[in-house]
Scaffold this active site. Structure first.
Site, PDB file in Angstrom:
ATOM      1  N   VAL A 135       0.814  -1.222   0.000  1.00  0.00           N
ATOM      2  CA  VAL A 135       0.000   0.000   0.000  1.00  0.00           C
ATOM      3  C   VAL A 135       0.851   1.277   0.000  1.00  0.00           C
ATOM      4  CG1 VAL A 135      -2.044  -1.031   1.085  1.00  0.00           C
ATOM      5  CG2 VAL A 135      -0.283   0.033   2.529  1.00  0.00           C
ATOM      6  N   LYS A 174      -3.251   7.038  13.059  1.00  0.00           N
ATOM      7  CA  LYS A 174      -4.669   6.700  13.264  1.00  0.00           C
ATOM      8  C   LYS A 174      -5.507   7.963  13.487  1.00  0.00           C
ATOM      9  CE  LYS A 174      -4.172   2.322  12.582  1.00  0.00           C
ATOM     10  NZ  LYS A 174      -4.732   1.708  11.371  1.00  0.00           N
ATOM     11  N   TYR A 199       2.234   5.529  15.479  1.00  0.00           N
ATOM     12  CA  TYR A 199       0.949   4.851  15.255  1.00  0.00           C
ATOM     13  C   TYR A 199      -0.226   5.780  15.569  1.00  0.00           C
ATOM     14  CZ  TYR A 199      -2.452   1.006  15.516  1.00  0.00           C
ATOM     15  OH  TYR A 199      -3.535   0.177  15.320  1.00  0.00           O
TER      16      TYR A 199
HETATM   17  P1  NAP Z   1      -2.266  -8.008  11.384  1.00  0.00           P
HETATM   18  O1  NAP Z   1      -2.847  -9.256  11.929  1.00  0.00           O
HETATM   19  O2  NAP Z   1      -0.797  -7.744  11.529  1.00  0.00           O
HETATM   20  O3  NAP Z   1      -2.683  -7.905   9.826  1.00  0.00           O
HETATM   21  C1  NAP Z   1      -2.279  -6.827   9.027  1.00  0.00           C
HETATM   22  C2  NAP Z   1      -2.084  -7.309   7.607  1.00  0.00           C
HETATM   23  O4  NAP Z   1      -1.643  -6.179   6.809  1.00  0.00           O
HETATM   24  C3  NAP Z   1      -0.984  -8.379   7.497  1.00  0.00           C
HETATM   25  O5  NAP Z   1      -1.358  -9.405   6.607  1.00  0.00           O
HETATM   26  C4  NAP Z   1       0.183  -7.567   6.946  1.00  0.00           C
HETATM   27  O6  NAP Z   1       1.156  -8.338   6.282  1.00  0.00           O
HETATM   28  C5  NAP Z   1      -0.542  -6.614   6.017  1.00  0.00           C
HETATM   29  N1  NAP Z   1       0.313  -5.505   5.618  1.00  0.00           N
HETATM   30  C6  NAP Z   1       1.305  -4.937   6.349  1.00  0.00           C
HETATM   31  N2  NAP Z   1       1.931  -4.004   5.626  1.00  0.00           N
HETATM   32  C7  NAP Z   1       1.340  -3.965   4.416  1.00  0.00           C
HETATM   33  C8  NAP Z   1       1.554  -3.212   3.249  1.00  0.00           C
HETATM   34  N3  NAP Z   1       2.530  -2.297   3.169  1.00  0.00           N
HETATM   35  N4  NAP Z   1       0.752  -3.411   2.170  1.00  0.00           N
HETATM   36  C9  NAP Z   1      -0.225  -4.355   2.221  1.00  0.00           C
HETATM   37  N5  NAP Z   1      -0.458  -5.112   3.297  1.00  0.00           N
HETATM   38  C10 NAP Z   1       0.306  -4.927   4.399  1.00  0.00           C
HETATM   39  O7  NAP Z   1      -2.984  -6.719  12.030  1.00  0.00           O
HETATM   40  P2  NAP Z   1      -4.457  -6.509  12.602  1.00  0.00           P
HETATM   41  O8  NAP Z   1      -4.379  -6.525  14.072  1.00  0.00           O
HETATM   42  O9  NAP Z   1      -5.419  -7.390  11.884  1.00  0.00           O
HETATM   43  O10 NAP Z   1      -4.689  -4.980  12.178  1.00  0.00           O
HETATM   44  C11 NAP Z   1      -5.469  -4.608  11.049  1.00  0.00           C
HETATM   45  C12 NAP Z   1      -5.774  -3.113  11.161  1.00  0.00           C
HETATM   46  O11 NAP Z   1      -6.472  -2.884  12.386  1.00  0.00           O
HETATM   47  C13 NAP Z   1      -4.522  -2.236  11.217  1.00  0.00           C
HETATM   48  O12 NAP Z   1      -4.749  -1.052  10.498  1.00  0.00           O
HETATM   49  C14 NAP Z   1      -4.388  -1.939  12.681  1.00  0.00           C
HETATM   50  O13 NAP Z   1      -3.697  -0.731  12.919  1.00  0.00           O
HETATM   51  C15 NAP Z   1      -5.844  -1.848  13.098  1.00  0.00           C
HETATM   52  N6  NAP Z   1      -6.056  -2.023  14.520  1.00  0.00           N
HETATM   53  C16 NAP Z   1      -5.697  -3.175  15.151  1.00  0.00           C
HETATM   54  C17 NAP Z   1      -5.904  -3.298  16.518  1.00  0.00           C
HETATM   55  C18 NAP Z   1      -5.536  -4.538  17.279  1.00  0.00           C
HETATM   56  O14 NAP Z   1      -5.611  -4.490  18.517  1.00  0.00           O
HETATM   57  N7  NAP Z   1      -5.173  -5.636  16.632  1.00  0.00           N
HETATM   58  C19 NAP Z   1      -6.466  -2.238  17.237  1.00  0.00           C
HETATM   59  C20 NAP Z   1      -6.820  -1.068  16.573  1.00  0.00           C
HETATM   60  C21 NAP Z   1      -6.603  -0.976  15.211  1.00  0.00           C
HETATM   61  P3  NAP Z   1       2.460  -8.806   7.160  1.00  0.00           P
HETATM   62  O15 NAP Z   1       1.941  -9.753   8.186  1.00  0.00           O
HETATM   63  O16 NAP Z   1       3.368  -9.419   6.173  1.00  0.00           O
HETATM   64  O17 NAP Z   1       3.025  -7.547   7.768  1.00  0.00           O
END
Ligand code: NAP
Length: 247
Positions: free
Chosen positions: A64, A159, A155
């Protein structure tokens, strides 16, 4: 089915929250486009969804942060499926440190993916939505963008920025029947939060009124609401799904 005949593109859709949203949308009849940097996990997730729901899943390995890559990917997707009804800007990372210890590289990496990535993909997709006078864009923000967090200057900045992007795009695209909303998750059990120590997890639970981490399904349910006709008079909204940690 709430999303029958619709095409949903999900960035970072290979695992975690993106994967849960993909499964939930597939269950409601959508064609799924998964855009992720992680090709192995991406293909596993796509195969699983295809088998489970008997639907088409398009995979795009991409970053992205790369504007040209996003433009080309979206053009190729539109050549295949003709339209993108729903965009979920979900790809995101953390690289935490206290302000005085944070490296310039860690600042830049998080800004590039979490903030610039949302611009790159939104700009690439929205032109086709404008032409069709229809679209739903859902940005995954975070409670950290609303209240800040020690050790997360990069971060939190992204956000908070995603929330500002959401409101700006909601205003710019409303006249074209494109609704733009964000979900601000609290602490959700995924790989992103997996590296917290037990002590950190216990402390976090102690300050969440519902006293637990959220599940990816909690976020997927909110995304389905914002993607469906159930939310057709809602735009520019930041939907907190956080167990009450911020009200
Ligand atoms: P996750 O399990 O780490 O999944 C994120 C996915 O995005 C992974 O498959 C990752 O690939 C991919 N990604 C990373 N960099 C990328 C890039 N440059 N281009 C395309 N894809 C990319 O994270 P998640 O917890 O599901 O989080 C998803 C969203 O929710 C994020 O925006 C995060 O900030 C937000 N969020 C999460 C939480 C939480 O507590 N988990 C809370 C608030 C907000 P890789 O694994 O190879 O890096």
């Amino acid at each position: 089915m709430k999303l029958y005949n619709q095409v949903a593109m999900i960035t970072g859709g290979a695992k975690g929250i993106g994967k849960a949203i993909a499964n939930s949308f597939a269950n409601e009849g959508a064609t799924i486009v998964l855009f992720d940097i992680n090709d192995v996990v991406l293909n596993q997730t796509a195969d699983n969804i295809k088998k489970r729901y008997g639907i088409e899943v398009i995979t795009v390995v991409g970053d992205v942060t790369n504007y040209n890559e996003c433009q080309t990917a979206v053009k190729n997707i539109l050549d295949k499926v003709d339209k993108i009804d729903i965009l979920i800007n979900n790809a995101g990372i953390t690289k935490d440190n206290l302000v005085i210890r944070m490296s310039e590289q860690d600042w830049d990496d998080v800004i590039s993916i979490n903030l610039k990535g949302v611009f790159n993909v939104t700009k690439s997709v929205v032109k086709s939505m404008i032409k069709r006078r229809y679209g739903r864009i859902i940005n995954i923000a975070s409670v950290v963008g609303q209240i800040g967090n020690i050790g997360q200057i990069n971060y939190a900045a992204t956000k908070g920025g995603v929330i500002a992007i959401t409101k700006t795009c909601a205003k710019e695209f409303a006249s074209r029947n494109i609704l733009v909303n964000a979900i601000a998750p609290g602490f959700i059990a995924t790989d992103m939060t997996n590296n917290l120590t037990e002590q950190q997890k216990n402390y976090i639970c102690s300050v969440i009124p519902l006293a637990r981490f959220g599940n990816v399904v909690d976020i997927a349910r909110a995304a389905l609401f914002l993607a469906s006709e159930d939310s057709s008079y809602i735009t520019g909204h930041i939907l907190s799904v956080n167990g009450g940690i911020y009200m």
